[in-house]
Motif scaffolding. Structure first.
Motif, PDB file in Angstrom:
ATOM      1  N   ILE A 146       0.833  -1.208   0.000  1.00 40.04           N
ATOM      2  CA  ILE A 146       0.000   0.000   0.000  1.00 40.04           C
ATOM      3  C   ILE A 146       0.867   1.257   0.000  1.00 40.04           C
ATOM      4  O   ILE A 146       0.564   2.245  -0.689  1.00 40.04           O
ATOM      5  CB  ILE A 146      -0.931   0.003   1.241  1.00 40.04           C
ATOM      6  N   LEU A 147       1.947   1.223   0.766  1.00 43.42           N
ATOM      7  CA  LEU A 147       2.742   2.436   0.980  1.00 43.42           C
ATOM      8  C   LEU A 147       3.441   2.909  -0.301  1.00 43.42           C
ATOM      9  O   LEU A 147       3.271   4.067  -0.702  1.00 43.42           O
ATOM     10  CB  LEU A 147       3.738   2.192   2.119  1.00 43.42           C
ATOM     11  N   PRO A 148       4.203   2.062  -1.009  1.00 38.84           N
ATOM     12  CA  PRO A 148       4.785   2.500  -2.285  1.00 38.84           C
ATOM     13  C   PRO A 148       3.721   2.867  -3.324  1.00 38.84           C
ATOM     14  O   PRO A 148       3.940   3.761  -4.146  1.00 38.84           O
ATOM     15  CB  PRO A 148       5.603   1.281  -2.748  1.00 38.84           C
ATOM     16  N   ARG A 149       2.559   2.173  -3.279  1.00 43.40           N
ATOM     17  CA  ARG A 149       1.492   2.466  -4.246  1.00 43.40           C
ATOM     18  C   ARG A 149       0.986   3.895  -4.079  1.00 43.40           C
ATOM     19  O   ARG A 149       0.774   4.613  -5.062  1.00 43.40           O
ATOM     20  CB  ARG A 149       0.338   1.468  -4.023  1.00 43.40           C
ATOM     21  N   VAL A 178      -2.912   2.413  10.307  1.00 45.42           N
ATOM     22  CA  VAL A 178      -2.616   0.989  10.132  1.00 45.42           C
ATOM     23  C   VAL A 178      -3.029   0.575   8.724  1.00 45.42           C
ATOM     24  O   VAL A 178      -3.993   1.104   8.161  1.00 45.42           O
ATOM     25  CB  VAL A 178      -3.358   0.138  11.201  1.00 45.42           C
ATOM     26  N   VAL A 179      -2.254  -0.336   8.135  1.00 44.88           N
ATOM     27  CA  VAL A 179      -2.597  -0.878   6.814  1.00 44.88           C
ATOM     28  C   VAL A 179      -2.806  -2.382   6.954  1.00 44.88           C
ATOM     29  O   VAL A 179      -2.136  -3.049   7.745  1.00 44.88           O
ATOM     30  CB  VAL A 179      -1.514  -0.562   5.759  1.00 44.88           C
ATOM     31  N   ILE A 180      -3.746  -2.906   6.170  1.00 44.70           N
ATOM     32  CA  ILE A 180      -4.163  -4.301   6.289  1.00 44.70           C
ATOM     33  C   ILE A 180      -4.036  -4.989   4.939  1.00 44.70           C
ATOM     34  O   ILE A 180      -4.440  -4.436   3.914  1.00 44.70           O
ATOM     35  CB  ILE A 180      -5.637  -4.396   6.752  1.00 44.70           C
ATOM     36  N   GLY A 181      -3.489  -6.189   4.935  1.00 48.40           N
ATOM     37  CA  GLY A 181      -3.500  -7.037   3.739  1.00 48.40           C
ATOM     38  C   GLY A 181      -4.359  -8.251   4.027  1.00 48.40           C
ATOM     39  O   GLY A 181      -4.373  -8.750   5.157  1.00 48.40           O
ATOM     40  N   GLN A 182      -5.099  -8.747   3.041  1.00 52.14           N
ATOM     41  CA  GLN A 182      -5.968  -9.884   3.316  1.00 52.14           C
ATOM     42  C   GLN A 182      -6.235 -10.760   2.094  1.00 52.14           C
ATOM     43  O   GLN A 182      -6.069 -10.340   0.950  1.00 52.14           O
ATOM     44  CB  GLN A 182      -7.289  -9.411   3.902  1.00 52.14           C
ATOM     45  N   ARG A 183      -6.586 -11.999   2.382  1.00 52.25           N
ATOM     46  CA  ARG A 183      -7.049 -12.988   1.411  1.00 52.25           C
ATOM     47  C   ARG A 183      -8.184 -13.768   2.064  1.00 52.25           C
ATOM     48  O   ARG A 183      -8.395 -13.684   3.271  1.00 52.25           O
ATOM     49  CB  ARG A 183      -5.927 -13.985   1.043  1.00 52.25           C
ATOM     50  N   LYS A 186       9.712   6.459   8.971  1.00 52.29           N
ATOM     51  CA  LYS A 186      11.033   6.756   8.398  1.00 52.29           C
ATOM     52  C   LYS A 186      11.241   6.006   7.086  1.00 52.29           C
ATOM     53  O   LYS A 186      11.808   6.546   6.129  1.00 52.29           O
ATOM     54  CB  LYS A 186      12.130   6.394   9.388  1.00 52.29           C
ATOM     55  N   THR A 187      10.787   4.744   7.036  1.00 53.15           N
ATOM     56  CA  THR A 187      10.950   3.964   5.795  1.00 53.15           C
ATOM     57  C   THR A 187      10.117   4.574   4.666  1.00 53.15           C
ATOM     58  O   THR A 187      10.519   4.530   3.499  1.00 53.15           O
ATOM     59  CB  THR A 187      10.530   2.488   5.991  1.00 53.15           C
ATOM     60  N   ILE A 188       8.932   5.123   5.017  1.00 57.37           N
ATOM     61  CA  ILE A 188       8.092   5.771   4.002  1.00 57.37           C
ATOM     62  C   ILE A 188       8.804   7.008   3.454  1.00 57.37           C
ATOM     63  O   ILE A 188       8.871   7.223   2.226  1.00 57.37           O
ATOM     64  CB  ILE A 188       6.726   6.160   4.596  1.00 57.37           C
ATOM     65  N   ILE A 189       9.327   7.824   4.345  1.00 60.95           N
ATOM     66  CA  ILE A 189      10.020   9.045   3.925  1.00 60.95           C
ATOM     67  C   ILE A 189      11.251   8.720   3.090  1.00 60.95           C
ATOM     68  O   ILE A 189      11.611   9.444   2.156  1.00 60.95           O
ATOM     69  CB  ILE A 189      10.395   9.885   5.174  1.00 60.95           C
ATOM     70  N   ASP A 190      11.888   7.566   3.384  1.00 60.67           N
ATOM     71  CA  ASP A 190      13.082   7.137   2.629  1.00 60.67           C
ATOM     72  C   ASP A 190      12.726   6.405   1.335  1.00 60.67           C
ATOM     73  O   ASP A 190      13.622   5.887   0.655  1.00 60.67           O
ATOM     74  CB  ASP A 190      13.951   6.215   3.499  1.00 60.67           C
ATOM     75  N   HIS A 191      11.413   6.319   1.004  1.00 59.72           N
ATOM     76  CA  HIS A 191      10.953   5.626  -0.219  1.00 59.72           C
ATOM     77  C   HIS A 191      11.406   4.161  -0.241  1.00 59.72           C
ATOM     78  O   HIS A 191      11.831   3.641  -1.281  1.00 59.72           O
ATOM     79  CB  HIS A 191      11.452   6.339  -1.480  1.00 59.72           C
ATOM     80  N   SER A 192      11.322   3.482   0.887  1.00 56.83           N
ATOM     81  CA  SER A 192      11.729   2.073   0.950  1.00 56.83           C
ATOM     82  C   SER A 192      10.768   1.202   0.138  1.00 56.83           C
ATOM     83  O   SER A 192       9.603   1.564  -0.088  1.00 56.83           O
ATOM     84  CB  SER A 192      11.743   1.594   2.403  1.00 56.83           C
ATOM     85  N   THR A 193      11.251   0.043  -0.274  1.00 56.94           N
ATOM     86  CA  THR A 193      10.415  -0.889  -1.034  1.00 56.94           C
ATOM     87  C   THR A 193       9.462  -1.621  -0.095  1.00 56.94           C
ATOM     88  O   THR A 193       9.623  -1.617   1.127  1.00 56.94           O
ATOM     89  CB  THR A 193      11.276  -1.929  -1.765  1.00 56.94           C
ATOM     90  N   ALA A 194       8.473  -2.291  -0.702  1.00 53.39           N
ATOM     91  CA  ALA A 194       7.504  -3.051   0.094  1.00 53.39           C
ATOM     92  C   ALA A 194       8.193  -4.154   0.888  1.00 53.39           C
ATOM     93  O   ALA A 194       7.844  -4.416   2.046  1.00 53.39           O
ATOM     94  CB  ALA A 194       6.434  -3.647  -0.829  1.00 53.39           C
ATOM     95  N   ASN A 195       9.207  -4.813   0.287  1.00 53.51           N
ATOM     96  CA  ASN A 195       9.927  -5.885   0.992  1.00 53.51           C
ATOM     97  C   ASN A 195      10.676  -5.346   2.205  1.00 53.51           C
ATOM     98  O   ASN A 195      10.705  -5.983   3.268  1.00 53.51           O
ATOM     99  CB  ASN A 195      10.903  -6.575   0.041  1.00 53.51           C
ATOM    100  N   GLU A 196      11.290  -4.187   2.063  1.00 56.98           N
ATOM    101  CA  GLU A 196      12.021  -3.590   3.183  1.00 56.98           C
ATOM    102  C   GLU A 196      11.066  -3.205   4.311  1.00 56.98           C
ATOM    103  O   GLU A 196      11.364  -3.405   5.494  1.00 56.98           O
ATOM    104  CB  GLU A 196      12.799  -2.364   2.701  1.00 56.98           C
ATOM    105  N   ILE A 197       9.914  -2.671   3.933  1.00 50.66           N
ATOM    106  CA  ILE A 197       8.915  -2.291   4.940  1.00 50.66           C
ATOM    107  C   ILE A 197       8.402  -3.529   5.667  1.00 50.66           C
ATOM    108  O   ILE A 197       8.259  -3.535   6.897  1.00 50.66           O
ATOM    109  CB  ILE A 197       7.753  -1.520   4.278  1.00 50.66           C
ATOM    110  N   MET A 198       8.139  -4.610   4.921  1.00 48.24           N
ATOM    111  CA  MET A 198       7.632  -5.829   5.545  1.00 48.24           C
ATOM    112  C   MET A 198       8.663  -6.464   6.469  1.00 48.24           C
ATOM    113  O   MET A 198       8.326  -6.973   7.544  1.00 48.24           O
ATOM    114  CB  MET A 198       7.180  -6.826   4.473  1.00 48.24           C
TER     115      MET A 198
END
Length: 587
Positions: free
Chosen positions: A423-426, A443-448, A538-550
């Motif tokens: 969600i964040l990089p998107r 908070v962000v949620i992922g689901q299946r 901080k990771t959002i401001i640094d434009h981190s990837t989804a994998n790094e955030i996870m």
């Protein structure tokens, strides 16, 4: 169970013992109890679960020299079922199997009851041949009566000759009680009773296929002659207020039907395809969907994160996943948690899927210029406390949602991404400034969604590959010893988790039947949540990837969707195969 003499019961018990189907010591204890209480030993064996009715029925058939039939996973043609009316079959526990040599083969639970056999023979007006089956087997066939498509077959017969002429006249009125209307009603009723989420009406070159999506999996329910297609599609268009004479472009509509006194909203999508027009009907039944977040499968860390997030007076709560993963239902459940007379909740949806009391719901109307963005601007002038935007589809809507969160509103919405971290990089790609995103997200949620195992189940030991997969994915989360089981199970939200084991785990799988194909019925959610704290900001401001955030979120205790699925498998809610089916692309 048939009425048997004590001598016959003893013979049946001896046969069960001889075939190794019952424990000698337990049977001896039950016989003593039965004698002391003057009860039937066979009935006691059944009530205590030492033997089941299938075993007893098979043994009884052998003792009294009557053929036995196993009805598990057997489908009886509707033409055969109609030979004995459903109410009569249910009353005497007897179902027709088929015809041979002018005899009707009938399965019963009590073949010794002469009154029942005479009643059935008189009812069908012919001699019958009796077969013995268990009550469970009989009831599985009785459940097939609700799939009675007699009305459809009658409509096909009456419509075949009229179809070509009706197509030529183009806009002939299809009245409420016409055969094709009854056929559509039958199809919709079947879908509602089987809790299907979608009906697919698909034209082929020489036929028309009807499929239903039940628990996320499409199943073919019937094939009709191609000549029925024009009348059936026209009837749907009439009910949806669509153009009957338009066959070149897609059309969308909706209408409501009543099934067993319960109204169900239907969303219609009609598209031109190679062999005609395809119709997809989405069924929205609020009563068939739990609006409680815990009953939907959210627990442990994810549940605590979300409940803390919705307690805040402002900010954004976003949920993500592919189409059909239950995102909107999750938002409705969260709104249900906070709904009260003290706050104004306004939603912007396309379409309004579930109508809720106490919520001001607005339907998107693109043709009239009422888009998500335009509607959101209007909502912010209506003094809302909570805003729900059905989906963030573009930069304008994303920007307005962020501004709403910044100005003191609690905002709920959905995005189409593969995971919570995605969600964040998107949103950054949509042009949202990193510092704004970091300061507004709660908070962000992922689901299946996975299918639940049915109540009729069996336990088995995990294979070497399954054991390795469990240990690799959730081994570090599982209790290391019996002393920590309760604490860790409570923390993860799954009571009774097993201790980590390198040899095997006890897993469950459902018993396959016509009503529960593959051993599944109903669905549960797999969830992962990321709380946007200072480190994540901080990771959002640094434009981190989804994998790094996870990776950072997992170090802080986030349980991923796939891990949540494996914990659900260890708890007997679903299976590892089902988790891999929907979440094999996730870590």
């Amino acid at each position: 169970m048939a009425l048997l003499t004590r001598e016959a019961e003893d013979q049946i018990i001896e046969l069960l013992l001889a075939e190794g189907l019952a424990d000698q010591r337990l049977v001896f204890e039950i016989k003593q109890q039965a004698e002391a209480e003057n009860k039937s030993p066979l009935s006691l064996l059944l009530s205590k679960g030492i033997v089941n009715d299938d075993m007893v029925a098979r043994a009884t058939a052998a003792i009294i020299s009557v053929p036995y039939v196993e009805l598990k996973n057997i489908t009886i043609d509707q033409d055969i079922l109609q030979l004995i009316p459903g109410d009569a079959s249910s009353r005497v526990l007897a179902v027709p199997l088929g015809e041979k040599d002018d005899l009707l083969n009938v399965a019963l639970t009590d073949v010794t009851n002469v009154q029942v056999t005479d009643y059935i023979s008189n009812l069908v007006n012919r001699p019958i041949r009796v077969w013995m089956s268990s009550e469970r087997g009989i009831r599985e066939i009785l459940d097939q009566y609700h799939g009675d498509f007699t009305g459809v077959k009658e409509a096909v017969k009456e419509t075949k000759e009229e179809a070509a002429e009706e197509q030529k006249s183009n806009v002939k009125t299809i009245v409420q009680d016409s055969p094709i209307s009854k056929a559509l009603t039958t199809i919709l009723s079947y879908a509602a009773k089987t809790k299907a989420s979608d009906i697919h009406i698909e034209p082929l070159e020489n036929s028309l296929i009807i499929r239903c999506r039940i628990d996320g999996v499409l199943r073919r329910i019937m094939e009709l002659p191609k000549t029925v297609a024009p009348a059936l599609v026209s009837r749907i268009k009439i009910l949806s207020n669509l153009k009957i004479d338009e066959h070149r472009i897609p059309q969308d509509g909706q209408f409501t039907v009543s099934v067993d006194g319960q109204e169900i909203d239907l969303r219609i999508a009609i598209s031109p395809v190679t062999w005609g027009e395809q119709v997809v009907i989405r069924l929205l039944d609020k009563t068939g969907t739990s609006m409680e977040i815990q009953k939907m499968g959210m627990s442990g860390h994810a549940l605590r994160d979300v409940l803390n997030g919705i307690k805040k007076p402002n900010g954004m709560i976003l949920t993500s996943g592919p189409t059909g993963s239950g995102k909107s239902t999750t938002l409705y459940a969260l709104i249900q948690e906070i709904k009260s007379d003290e706050i104004n909740i306004v939603t912007m949806e396309d379409p309004v899927e579930y109508k809720m009391d106490g919520i001001n719901q607005i339907q998107v109307n693109t043709d009239a210029g009422l888009t998500f963005a335009a509607g959101l601007r209007s909502i912010l002038r209506q003094d809302p406390d909570v805003v729900m935007v059905g989906e963030i589809r573009d930069s304008e809507t994303a920007g307005l949602a962020v501004q709403a969160a910044l100005t003191g509103h609690l905002v709920f919405s959905t995005l189409h991404t593969n995971s919570a971290a995605g969600i964040l990089p998107r949103l950054l790609d949509m042009g949202i400034e990193p510092f704004l995103l970091a300061s507004t997200l709660n908070v962000v949620i992922g689901q299946r969604l996975v299918r639940r195992i049915t109540e009729k189940r069996e336990l088995y030991k995990s294979s070497t590959i399954e054991t390795q997969a469990i240990n690799s994915l959730v081994g570090d989360l599982l209790p290391k010893d019996k002393e920590t089981v309760d604490t860790i199970s409570k923390d993860l939200g799954y009571p009774g988790l097993p201790v980590r084991n390198d040899n095997y785990y006890m897993l469950a799988r459902g018993m396959d039947s016509k009503e529960t194909p593959g051993g599944y019925v109903g669905r549960a959610g797999l969830y992962e949540t990321i709380v946007v704290d200072e480190d994540i900001q901080k990771t959002i401001i640094d434009h981190s990837t989804a994998n790094e955030i996870m990776r950072l979120a997992k170090s802080k205790g986030t349980v991923t969707m796939r891990q949540d699925g494996f914990l659900k498998a260890l708890s007997g809610i679903t299976t590892i195969e089902e988790v891999n089916r929907v979440a094999s692309d996730l870590s």
